[in-house]
Design a protein around this motif. Sequence first.
Motif, short mmCIF file in Angstrom:
data_model
loop_
_atom_site.label_atom_id
_atom_site.label_comp_id
_atom_site.label_asym_id
_atom_site.label_seq_id
_atom_site.Cartn_x
_atom_site.Cartn_y
_atom_site.Cartn_z
N LYS A 179 4.27 28.68 -32.61
CA LYS A 179 2.97 28.33 -33.56
C LYS A 179 2.93 26.97 -33.64
CE LYS A 179 3.53 32.83 -35.96
NZ LYS A 179 3.96 33.42 -37.10
N PRO A 180 1.69 26.44 -33.92
CA PRO A 180 1.51 25.05 -34.48
C PRO A 180 2.40 25.00 -35.81
CG PRO A 180 -0.63 25.79 -33.73
CD PRO A 180 0.44 27.06 -33.82
N GLY A 181 3.06 23.85 -35.71
CA GLY A 181 4.15 23.65 -36.98
C GLY A 181 5.32 24.48 -36.75
N GLY A 182 5.60 25.11 -35.70
CA GLY A 182 6.75 25.69 -35.41
C GLY A 182 7.74 24.71 -34.85
N ARG A 183 9.48 25.13 -35.09
CA ARG A 183 10.44 24.19 -34.61
C ARG A 183 11.02 24.84 -33.42
NH1 ARG A 183 10.56 22.84 -40.11
NH2 ARG A 183 10.21 20.65 -40.24
N PHE A 184 11.61 23.85 -32.50
CA PHE A 184 12.44 24.20 -31.60
C PHE A 184 14.00 23.45 -31.69
CE2 PHE A 184 13.81 22.77 -27.09
CZ PHE A 184 14.27 24.21 -26.74
N TYR A 185 14.67 24.37 -31.72
CA TYR A 185 16.24 23.73 -32.12
C TYR A 185 17.19 24.32 -30.95
CZ TYR A 185 15.04 25.13 -37.04
OH TYR A 185 14.70 25.24 -38.58
N ALA A 186 17.58 22.77 -30.60
CA ALA A 186 18.16 22.84 -29.23
C ALA A 186 19.63 22.45 -29.34
CB ALA A 186 17.24 22.30 -28.04
N ASP A 187 20.61 22.79 -28.72
CA ASP A 187 21.80 21.88 -28.25
C ASP A 187 22.05 22.27 -26.61
OD1 ASP A 187 24.35 23.70 -27.73
OD2 ASP A 187 23.96 24.73 -29.53
N GLU A 188 22.29 21.05 -26.24
CA GLU A 188 22.25 20.97 -24.86
C GLU A 188 23.60 20.10 -24.24
OE1 GLU A 188 21.21 22.25 -22.19
OE2 GLU A 188 19.89 23.73 -23.16
N MET A 189 23.82 20.45 -22.95
CA MET A 189 24.91 19.73 -22.26
C MET A 189 24.00 18.50 -21.42
SD MET A 189 27.16 21.41 -23.66
CE MET A 189 28.65 20.50 -22.52
N PHE A 190 24.76 17.54 -21.25
CA PHE A 190 24.13 16.61 -20.69
C PHE A 190 24.77 16.20 -19.23
CE2 PHE A 190 23.07 14.47 -24.96
CZ PHE A 190 21.67 15.15 -25.18
N GLU A 191 24.28 15.41 -18.28
CA GLU A 191 24.66 15.04 -17.13
C GLU A 191 26.09 14.69 -17.05
OE1 GLU A 191 22.02 12.61 -14.75
OE2 GLU A 191 23.33 13.43 -13.02
N ARG A 192 26.48 13.81 -18.11
CA ARG A 192 28.03 13.39 -18.18
C ARG A 192 29.02 14.46 -18.29
NH1 ARG A 192 29.44 9.26 -23.10
NH2 ARG A 192 31.55 9.09 -22.77
N PHE A 193 28.58 15.53 -18.89
CA PHE A 193 29.54 16.31 -18.88
C PHE A 193 29.20 17.16 -17.51
CE2 PHE A 193 29.78 21.29 -19.39
CZ PHE A 193 31.19 21.39 -19.81
N LEU A 194 28.11 17.33 -17.01
CA LEU A 194 28.11 18.34 -15.92
C LEU A 194 28.56 17.72 -14.60
CD1 LEU A 194 24.30 19.78 -16.37
CD2 LEU A 194 26.31 20.62 -16.99
N SER A 195 28.67 16.30 -14.65
CA SER A 195 29.12 15.69 -13.44
C SER A 195 30.76 15.44 -13.49
CB SER A 195 28.36 14.46 -13.37
OG SER A 195 28.47 13.55 -14.37
N HIS A 196 31.37 15.88 -14.60
CA HIS A 196 32.75 15.75 -14.60
C HIS A 196 33.38 16.35 -13.68
CE1 HIS A 196 36.92 15.70 -16.30
NE2 HIS A 196 36.64 14.58 -16.83
N PRO A 197 34.49 15.87 -12.81
CA PRO A 197 35.24 16.57 -11.73
C PRO A 197 35.76 17.83 -12.24
CG PRO A 197 35.69 14.14 -11.81
CD PRO A 197 34.77 14.24 -12.97
N VAL A 198 36.07 17.96 -13.57
CA VAL A 198 36.64 19.40 -13.90
C VAL A 198 35.47 20.45 -13.90
CG1 VAL A 198 37.87 20.49 -15.61
CG2 VAL A 198 38.64 18.19 -14.96
N ALA A 199 34.29 19.97 -14.87
CA ALA A 199 33.14 20.83 -14.81
C ALA A 199 32.70 21.34 -13.56
CB ALA A 199 32.26 20.02 -15.73
N ARG A 200 32.61 19.99 -12.49
CA ARG A 200 31.92 20.68 -11.19
C ARG A 200 32.83 21.46 -10.51
NH1 ARG A 200 28.38 16.33 -7.81
NH2 ARG A 200 27.02 16.15 -9.67
N ALA A 201 34.28 21.48 -10.57
CA ALA A 201 35.20 22.19 -9.86
C ALA A 201 35.03 23.70 -10.40
CB ALA A 201 36.72 21.83 -9.85
N LEU A 202 34.87 23.61 -11.62
CA LEU A 202 35.02 25.19 -12.39
C LEU A 202 33.56 25.81 -12.68
CD1 LEU A 202 37.42 24.52 -15.20
CD2 LEU A 202 37.84 25.70 -13.31
N LEU A 203 32.45 25.18 -12.99
CA LEU A 203 31.45 25.43 -13.27
C LEU A 203 30.16 25.32 -12.33
CD1 LEU A 203 31.32 24.10 -17.05
CD2 LEU A 203 32.47 26.58 -16.10
N ASN A 204 29.17 26.37 -12.48
CA ASN A 204 28.13 26.25 -11.50
C ASN A 204 26.89 25.81 -12.13
OD1 ASN A 204 27.01 26.74 -9.07
ND2 ASN A 204 26.50 28.79 -9.17
N HIS A 205 26.48 24.61 -11.91
CA HIS A 205 25.23 24.07 -12.39
C HIS A 205 24.22 23.71 -11.45
CE1 HIS A 205 27.90 23.90 -16.12
NE2 HIS A 205 26.93 24.81 -16.56
#
Length: 205
Positions: free
Chosen positions: A131-157
């Motif tokens: 709705k107008p005036g409504g809020r979006f609350y977000a917590d997000e993972m960034f490229e720096r985490f996703l591109s870490h070799p351990v994250a790349r080896a274990l996780l699928n993004h």
Amino acid sequence: MLLNKAEKLLMNNPLRAAVQRYYEARRLRDMGGVMNAGHALEIGCGRGVGAEIILELFGADRVDAFDLDEDMVRRAEARLERFGDRVRLWTGDATAIQAEDETYDAVFDFGIIHHIPDWRSALREVYRVLKPGGRFYADEMFERFLSHPVARALLNHPREDRFDHARFAKALEDSGLHVEASYDEGHFGFFVAMKTPDGVRRPAE
Ligand SMILES: C[S@@+](CC[C@H](N)C(=O)[O-])C[C@H]1O[C@@H](n2cnc3c(N)ncnc32)[C@H](O)[C@@H]1O
């Protein structure tokens, strides 16, 4: 994109629930305030801990929630049964939200948008259903985490077109969601953004 087995184990356990409840949700609440009643949506609800938090910590009256993964939705149904008709769950995709325009007072994203190849279309959908005036609350993972070799080896993004804090904040503004508060941890970050009260899309800067 669905979680692989390793990430499902990382998500579906009491430690993850505690981090979500006592760190992520509290930071988002401190940044954006509570809802004091109202109708919320959670995108990518996983096993339902977020919906519980939205009712108990943010004070929503009702929560709609969906996940791409039918198995996660079944887990959420079992967990949230005690809330009766205050919670509605379905299997669905954040890039095509099954809701009318301007339905929700708040939309919550506990770390799912980085799983979506075309993540900007999910932001446009969040804008549409708020709705107008409504809020979006977000917590997000960034490229720096996703591109870490351990994250790349274990996780699928998805690997193409990922974001950091500045890129995600700009995409929010481009979608018409004005960033009121944000916090950049480097590997991940938090955002509270509002759909302008007159519902007018702000031009990209
Ligand atoms: C990292 S988990 C987070 C789950 C939950 N929000 C939490 O914080 O524990 C990401 C979730 O997003 C879901 N997901 C991935 N792509 C999605 C999409 N396009 N639409 C809806 N959910 C999606 C996955 O199935 C998974 O449950």
